[in-house]
Scaffold this motif. Sequence first.
Motif, PDB file in Angstrom:
ATOM      1  N   ARG A 131     -24.653  80.366 -27.153  1.00 52.11           N
ATOM      2  CA  ARG A 131     -23.536  81.254 -26.836  1.00 52.11           C
ATOM      3  C   ARG A 131     -22.344  80.439 -26.340  1.00 52.11           C
ATOM      4  NH1 ARG A 131     -22.976  81.802 -21.523  1.00 52.11           N
ATOM      5  NH2 ARG A 131     -24.728  81.169 -20.235  1.00 52.11           N
ATOM      6  N   PRO A 132     -21.139  80.970 -26.533  1.00 43.13           N
ATOM      7  CA  PRO A 132     -19.946  80.214 -26.131  1.00 43.13           C
ATOM      8  C   PRO A 132     -19.820  80.093 -24.612  1.00 43.13           C
ATOM      9  CG  PRO A 132     -19.355  82.320 -27.163  1.00 43.13           C
ATOM     10  CD  PRO A 132     -20.824  82.224 -27.191  1.00 43.13           C
ATOM     11  N   ILE A 133     -19.144  79.036 -24.188  1.00 40.71           N
ATOM     12  CA  ILE A 133     -18.821  78.822 -22.784  1.00 40.71           C
ATOM     13  C   ILE A 133     -17.415  78.234 -22.715  1.00 40.71           C
ATOM     14  CG2 ILE A 133     -19.823  76.494 -22.705  1.00 40.71           C
ATOM     15  CD1 ILE A 133     -20.685  77.152 -19.800  1.00 40.71           C
ATOM     16  N   ARG A 134     -16.703  78.566 -21.651  1.00 38.35           N
ATOM     17  CA  ARG A 134     -15.377  77.980 -21.407  1.00 38.35           C
ATOM     18  C   ARG A 134     -15.536  76.846 -20.408  1.00 38.35           C
ATOM     19  NH1 ARG A 134     -13.684  83.613 -20.738  1.00 38.35           N
ATOM     20  NH2 ARG A 134     -14.265  83.148 -18.616  1.00 38.35           N
ATOM     21  N   LEU A 135     -15.014  75.689 -20.763  1.00 33.33           N
ATOM     22  CA  LEU A 135     -14.975  74.559 -19.844  1.00 33.33           C
ATOM     23  C   LEU A 135     -13.531  74.372 -19.447  1.00 33.33           C
ATOM     24  CD1 LEU A 135     -17.433  72.132 -21.651  1.00 33.33           C
ATOM     25  CD2 LEU A 135     -17.916  73.773 -19.829  1.00 33.33           C
ATOM     26  N   THR A 136     -13.276  74.522 -18.167  1.00 32.66           N
ATOM     27  CA  THR A 136     -11.921  74.516 -17.644  1.00 32.66           C
ATOM     28  C   THR A 136     -11.674  73.244 -16.847  1.00 32.66           C
ATOM     29  OG1 THR A 136     -11.999  76.919 -17.511  1.00 32.66           O
ATOM     30  CG2 THR A 136     -10.302  75.855 -16.228  1.00 32.66           C
ATOM     31  N   ARG A 137     -10.463  72.755 -16.945  1.00 32.66           N
ATOM     32  CA  ARG A 137     -10.095  71.518 -16.244  1.00 32.66           C
ATOM     33  C   ARG A 137     -10.226  71.734 -14.736  1.00 32.66           C
ATOM     34  NH1 ARG A 137      -7.004  67.247 -17.690  1.00 32.66           N
ATOM     35  NH2 ARG A 137      -6.253  68.337 -19.510  1.00 32.66           N
ATOM     36  N   GLY A 138     -11.015  70.881 -14.129  1.00 29.40           N
ATOM     37  CA  GLY A 138     -11.181  70.906 -12.683  1.00 29.40           C
ATOM     38  C   GLY A 138     -10.531  69.672 -12.084  1.00 29.40           C
ATOM     39  N   GLU A 139     -10.260  69.727 -10.818  1.00 28.51           N
ATOM     40  CA  GLU A 139      -9.666  68.601 -10.119  1.00 28.51           C
ATOM     41  C   GLU A 139     -10.772  67.818  -9.431  1.00 28.51           C
ATOM     42  OE1 GLU A 139      -6.486  67.869 -10.491  1.00 28.51           O
ATOM     43  OE2 GLU A 139      -6.303  69.654 -11.742  1.00 28.51           O
ATOM     44  N   LYS A 140     -10.746  66.487  -9.578  1.00 24.88           N
ATOM     45  CA  LYS A 140     -11.725  65.642  -8.892  1.00 24.88           C
ATOM     46  C   LYS A 140     -11.440  65.686  -7.396  1.00 24.88           C
ATOM     47  CE  LYS A 140     -12.465  62.407 -12.618  1.00 24.88           C
ATOM     48  NZ  LYS A 140     -12.401  61.010 -13.024  1.00 24.88           N
ATOM     49  N   THR A 141     -12.531  65.744  -6.633  1.00 31.57           N
ATOM     50  CA  THR A 141     -12.348  65.756  -5.175  1.00 31.57           C
ATOM     51  C   THR A 141     -12.666  64.416  -4.582  1.00 31.57           C
ATOM     52  OG1 THR A 141     -14.600  66.582  -4.933  1.00 31.57           O
ATOM     53  CG2 THR A 141     -12.814  68.209  -4.915  1.00 31.57           C
ATOM     54  N   LEU A 156     -17.181  70.409 -11.202  1.00 27.75           N
ATOM     55  CA  LEU A 156     -16.274  70.028 -10.123  1.00 27.75           C
ATOM     56  C   LEU A 156     -16.005  71.140  -9.116  1.00 27.75           C
ATOM     57  CD1 LEU A 156     -13.730  67.882 -12.139  1.00 27.75           C
ATOM     58  CD2 LEU A 156     -15.688  67.121 -10.798  1.00 27.75           C
ATOM     59  N   ALA A 157     -16.215  72.381  -9.504  1.00 26.22           N
ATOM     60  CA  ALA A 157     -15.948  73.491  -8.586  1.00 26.22           C
ATOM     61  C   ALA A 157     -17.006  74.571  -8.763  1.00 26.22           C
ATOM     62  CB  ALA A 157     -14.547  74.041  -8.833  1.00 26.22           C
ATOM     63  N   PRO A 158     -18.235  74.332  -8.281  1.00 25.61           N
ATOM     64  CA  PRO A 158     -19.304  75.319  -8.486  1.00 25.61           C
ATOM     65  C   PRO A 158     -18.967  76.687  -7.900  1.00 25.61           C
ATOM     66  CG  PRO A 158     -20.114  73.421  -7.230  1.00 25.61           C
ATOM     67  CD  PRO A 158     -18.699  73.157  -7.585  1.00 25.61           C
ATOM     68  N   ASP A 159     -18.160  76.704  -6.842  1.00 19.56           N
ATOM     69  CA  ASP A 159     -17.791  77.982  -6.221  1.00 19.56           C
ATOM     70  C   ASP A 159     -16.818  78.788  -7.083  1.00 19.56           C
ATOM     71  OD1 ASP A 159     -16.054  75.807  -5.623  1.00 19.56           O
ATOM     72  OD2 ASP A 159     -15.044  77.042  -4.123  1.00 19.56           O
ATOM     73  N   ARG A 160     -16.197  78.153  -8.068  1.00 23.09           N
ATOM     74  CA  ARG A 160     -15.259  78.850  -8.953  1.00 23.09           C
ATOM     75  C   ARG A 160     -15.883  79.187 -10.309  1.00 23.09           C
ATOM     76  NH1 ARG A 160      -9.822  75.517  -8.931  1.00 23.09           N
ATOM     77  NH2 ARG A 160      -9.084  77.352 -10.002  1.00 23.09           N
ATOM     78  N   THR A 161     -17.181  78.916 -10.458  1.00 18.90           N
ATOM     79  CA  THR A 161     -17.876  79.215 -11.706  1.00 18.90           C
ATOM     80  C   THR A 161     -17.885  80.720 -11.938  1.00 18.90           C
ATOM     81  OG1 THR A 161     -19.252  77.264 -11.515  1.00 18.90           O
ATOM     82  CG2 THR A 161     -20.110  79.055 -12.870  1.00 18.90           C
ATOM     83  N   GLU A 162     -17.607  81.115 -13.160  1.00 17.46           N
ATOM     84  CA  GLU A 162     -17.597  82.537 -13.510  1.00 17.46           C
ATOM     85  C   GLU A 162     -18.889  82.888 -14.226  1.00 17.46           C
ATOM     86  OE1 GLU A 162     -14.003  83.435 -15.689  1.00 17.46           O
ATOM     87  OE2 GLU A 162     -12.811  82.219 -14.315  1.00 17.46           O
ATOM     88  N   THR A 163     -19.527  83.939 -13.743  1.00 23.71           N
ATOM     89  CA  THR A 163     -20.782  84.389 -14.352  1.00 23.71           C
ATOM     90  C   THR A 163     -20.702  85.883 -14.641  1.00 23.71           C
ATOM     91  OG1 THR A 163     -21.796  84.876 -12.217  1.00 23.71           O
ATOM     92  CG2 THR A 163     -22.145  82.674 -13.099  1.00 23.71           C
ATOM     93  N   GLU A 164     -21.526  86.316 -15.576  1.00 21.37           N
ATOM     94  CA  GLU A 164     -21.655  87.733 -15.886  1.00 21.37           C
ATOM     95  C   GLU A 164     -23.130  87.990 -16.180  1.00 21.37           C
ATOM     96  OE1 GLU A 164     -20.278  90.888 -19.269  1.00 21.37           O
ATOM     97  OE2 GLU A 164     -18.805  89.396 -18.630  1.00 21.37           O
ATOM     98  N   ASN A 165     -23.714  88.915 -15.443  1.00 20.65           N
ATOM     99  CA  ASN A 165     -25.142  89.236 -15.575  1.00 20.65           C
ATOM    100  C   ASN A 165     -26.020  87.995 -15.451  1.00 20.65           C
ATOM    101  OD1 ASN A 165     -24.557  91.961 -16.023  1.00 20.65           O
ATOM    102  ND2 ASN A 165     -24.330  91.628 -18.220  1.00 20.65           N
ATOM    103  N   GLY A 166     -25.669  87.083 -14.537  1.00 19.93           N
ATOM    104  CA  GLY A 166     -26.459  85.879 -14.310  1.00 19.93           C
ATOM    105  C   GLY A 166     -26.242  84.781 -15.324  1.00 19.93           C
ATOM    106  N   ARG A 167     -25.380  84.998 -16.290  1.00 23.40           N
ATOM    107  CA  ARG A 167     -25.094  83.981 -17.314  1.00 23.40           C
ATOM    108  C   ARG A 167     -23.750  83.335 -17.020  1.00 23.40           C
ATOM    109  NH1 ARG A 167     -26.633  86.600 -23.046  1.00 23.40           N
ATOM    110  NH2 ARG A 167     -25.483  84.763 -23.669  1.00 23.40           N
ATOM    111  N   ILE A 168     -23.727  82.017 -17.076  1.00 20.94           N
ATOM    112  CA  ILE A 168     -22.504  81.271 -16.785  1.00 20.94           C
ATOM    113  C   ILE A 168     -21.558  81.378 -17.974  1.00 20.94           C
ATOM    114  CG2 ILE A 168     -21.576  78.982 -16.328  1.00 20.94           C
ATOM    115  CD1 ILE A 168     -24.277  78.360 -14.956  1.00 20.94           C
ATOM    116  N   ASP A 169     -20.316  81.796 -17.679  1.00 26.29           N
ATOM    117  CA  ASP A 169     -19.294  81.926 -18.718  1.00 26.29           C
ATOM    118  C   ASP A 169     -18.241  80.826 -18.656  1.00 26.29           C
ATOM    119  OD1 ASP A 169     -20.334  84.250 -19.895  1.00 26.29           O
ATOM    120  OD2 ASP A 169     -19.342  85.514 -18.413  1.00 26.29           O
ATOM    121  N   THR A 170     -17.915  80.373 -17.431  1.00 25.45           N
ATOM    122  CA  THR A 170     -16.876  79.366 -17.248  1.00 25.45           C
ATOM    123  C   THR A 170     -17.314  78.350 -16.207  1.00 25.45           C
ATOM    124  OG1 THR A 170     -15.155  81.003 -17.716  1.00 25.45           O
ATOM    125  CG2 THR A 170     -14.447  78.990 -16.625  1.00 25.45           C
ATOM    126  N   LEU A 171     -17.149  77.066 -16.537  1.00 26.45           N
ATOM    127  CA  LEU A 171     -17.429  75.979 -15.605  1.00 26.45           C
ATOM    128  C   LEU A 171     -16.198  75.098 -15.498  1.00 26.45           C
ATOM    129  CD1 LEU A 171     -21.035  74.876 -16.629  1.00 26.45           C
ATOM    130  CD2 LEU A 171     -20.341  75.705 -14.392  1.00 26.45           C
TER     131      LEU A 171
END
Length: 175
Positions: free
Chosen positions: A165-175, A106-121
Amino acid sequence: MSSMKYFVLEHDRRLPANGVNLAFPERMLKGYGCAGPQEIVYTKPGNLLSASSLIEHPILLVSEELQATVTKQLPDIPYKSVVVMDLEQQGQFYYAWMDFPEIPCLAPDRTETENGRIDTLWVDTEALKETAIFQIPYYRSRVLVARVDIAESLLRKSLYGLSVRPIRLTRGEKT
């Protein structure tokens, strides 16, 4: 958000990525619904294939062992058989193209990455309620995510070339 833990299932980065070495039929590149129940993919001339549990790009293919493990727990996920032919090595590798459900990012611009690996979506957490394994489209790729029970069963199999590997899935708001 619930306390359910999720894990990314991805190709082990220590191994060569195979997708660029493969020539996919045009109908497969058009999407899952356009492909036949069994497809043949060839390695490009001068390229070798190293067998692993996942081929991520341009189409997400999973090894027969990974597919069998997932299907044992989730028998309703449809799949198509894919044979990867390496004519130079005179080898055949068997994969499945599984039609995993999609959960939108829902918010690709707020995705958190570290060393090219996605940590939070950021996702619609309501869509996750009954889903044990799914893919999240993220720009030009797809992130394969599984609940902890699915990830644990795959880890017990010690599948070659699979990174979990673990990933955090965070509540996003529908647009």
